[in-house]
Enzyme design. Structure first.
Site, PDB file in Angstrom:
ATOM      1  N   CYS A 105       0.879  -1.227  -0.119  1.00 53.32           N
ATOM      2  CA  CYS A 105       0.044   0.017   0.098  1.00 53.32           C
ATOM      3  C   CYS A 105       0.846   1.325  -0.026  1.00 53.32           C
ATOM      4  CB  CYS A 105      -0.865   0.028   1.186  1.00 53.32           C
ATOM      5  SG  CYS A 105      -1.724   1.546   1.410  1.00 53.32           S
TER       6      CYS A 105
ATOM      7  N   ASP B 249      -0.206  -5.610   0.830  1.00 53.93           N
ATOM      8  CA  ASP B 249      -1.660  -5.672   0.616  1.00 53.93           C
ATOM      9  C   ASP B 249      -1.602  -7.437  -0.064  1.00 53.93           C
ATOM     10  OD1 ASP B 249      -3.083  -3.444   1.123  1.00 53.93           O
ATOM     11  OD2 ASP B 249      -2.707  -2.555  -0.510  1.00 53.93           O
TER      12      ASP B 249
ATOM     13  N   LEU C 104      -1.742 -18.258 -21.737  1.00 60.74           N
ATOM     14  CA  LEU C 104      -0.559 -17.699 -21.129  1.00 60.74           C
ATOM     15  C   LEU C 104       0.065 -18.910 -20.576  1.00 60.74           C
ATOM     16  CD1 LEU C 104       0.245 -15.077 -19.749  1.00 60.74           C
ATOM     17  CD2 LEU C 104      -1.345 -15.478 -18.045  1.00 60.74           C
ATOM     18  N   GLU C 105       1.375 -18.712 -20.344  1.00 61.14           N
ATOM     19  CA  GLU C 105       2.172 -19.792 -19.650  1.00 61.14           C
ATOM     20  C   GLU C 105       2.219 -19.547 -18.123  1.00 61.14           C
ATOM     21  OE1 GLU C 105       5.246 -21.947 -17.914  1.00 61.14           O
ATOM     22  OE2 GLU C 105       5.685 -20.077 -18.256  1.00 61.14           O
ATOM     23  N   LEU C 106       2.110 -20.556 -17.355  1.00 58.82           N
ATOM     24  CA  LEU C 106       1.865 -20.401 -15.865  1.00 58.82           C
ATOM     25  C   LEU C 106       3.016 -19.868 -15.170  1.00 58.82           C
ATOM     26  CD1 LEU C 106      -0.732 -23.044 -15.050  1.00 58.82           C
ATOM     27  CD2 LEU C 106      -1.130 -20.865 -15.645  1.00 58.82           C
TER      28      LEU C 106
ATOM     29  N   GLN D  49      -4.791  -0.852  -4.568  1.00 59.05           N
ATOM     30  CA  GLN D  49      -5.534  -1.990  -4.876  1.00 59.05           C
ATOM     31  C   GLN D  49      -6.225  -1.847  -6.227  1.00 59.05           C
ATOM     32  OE1 GLN D  49      -7.927  -2.754  -1.310  1.00 59.05           O
ATOM     33  NE2 GLN D  49      -6.043  -3.264  -0.156  1.00 59.05           N
ATOM     34  N   GLU D  50      -6.835  -0.976  -6.394  1.00 61.22           N
ATOM     35  CA  GLU D  50      -7.713  -0.720  -7.616  1.00 61.22           C
ATOM     36  C   GLU D  50      -6.722  -0.398  -9.061  1.00 61.22           C
ATOM     37  OE1 GLU D  50      -9.881   0.944  -4.197  1.00 61.22           O
ATOM     38  OE2 GLU D  50      -7.875   1.194  -5.122  1.00 61.22           O
TER      39      GLU D  50
END
Length: 133
Positions: free
Chosen positions: A53, A60, A75-77, A94-95
């Site tokens: 934060c 956070d 997507l490759e993990l 956060q947003e």
């Protein structure tokens, strides 16, 4: 590094987030006998996302859920894990983190559909859930 006002907890700025770590591979799915390609919904969830934060300098921690219908890429993990790790010491609201994840995945995947949900751990008696679709 930036220091939270009045505190000695250093954190990095959002330019340290590493979208270049996201790797993709071709999405191929055979046509069904009826002559159409089905839409596959792919969901990834991690409870290990953390950032800082920028107001308090405190961590956070969130559960992140990504849902998408691929077009030509998947997507490759392992690369997603490294991407999430790049947030670890970054000061970001956060947003804004949710928005950044969405934008980076949209750019890397160009999916037919994308939804990113972040469910942050309770802090100060408040729960935060952010959703972009």
């Amino acid at each position: 590094m930036v220091k939270a006002e009045g505190l000695k907890l250093p954190f990095e700025t959002p330019d340290k987030i590493a979208p270049e770590t996201l790797e993709v591979f071709p999405y191929t799915l055979p046509e069904l006998k009826v002559g159409r390609i089905p839409k596959q919904l792919i969901t990834y969830t991690t409870k290990e996302f953390s950032a800082v934060c920028p107001f308090s300098g405190l961590p956070d921690i969130a559960t992140v859920t990504i849902e998408y219908v691929p077009d030509k890429k998947v997507l490759e993990l392992k690369s997603l894990k490294y991407y999430f790790l790049s947030y670890r010491n970054v000061g970001i609201y956060q947003e804004h983190a949710t928005q950044k994840i969405f934008a980076d995945l949209q750019k890397a995947l160009c999916p037919q559909k994308l939804k990113v949900t972040t469910l942050y751990n309770t802090r100060g008696g408040l729960d935060t859930t952010c959703v972009l679709e």
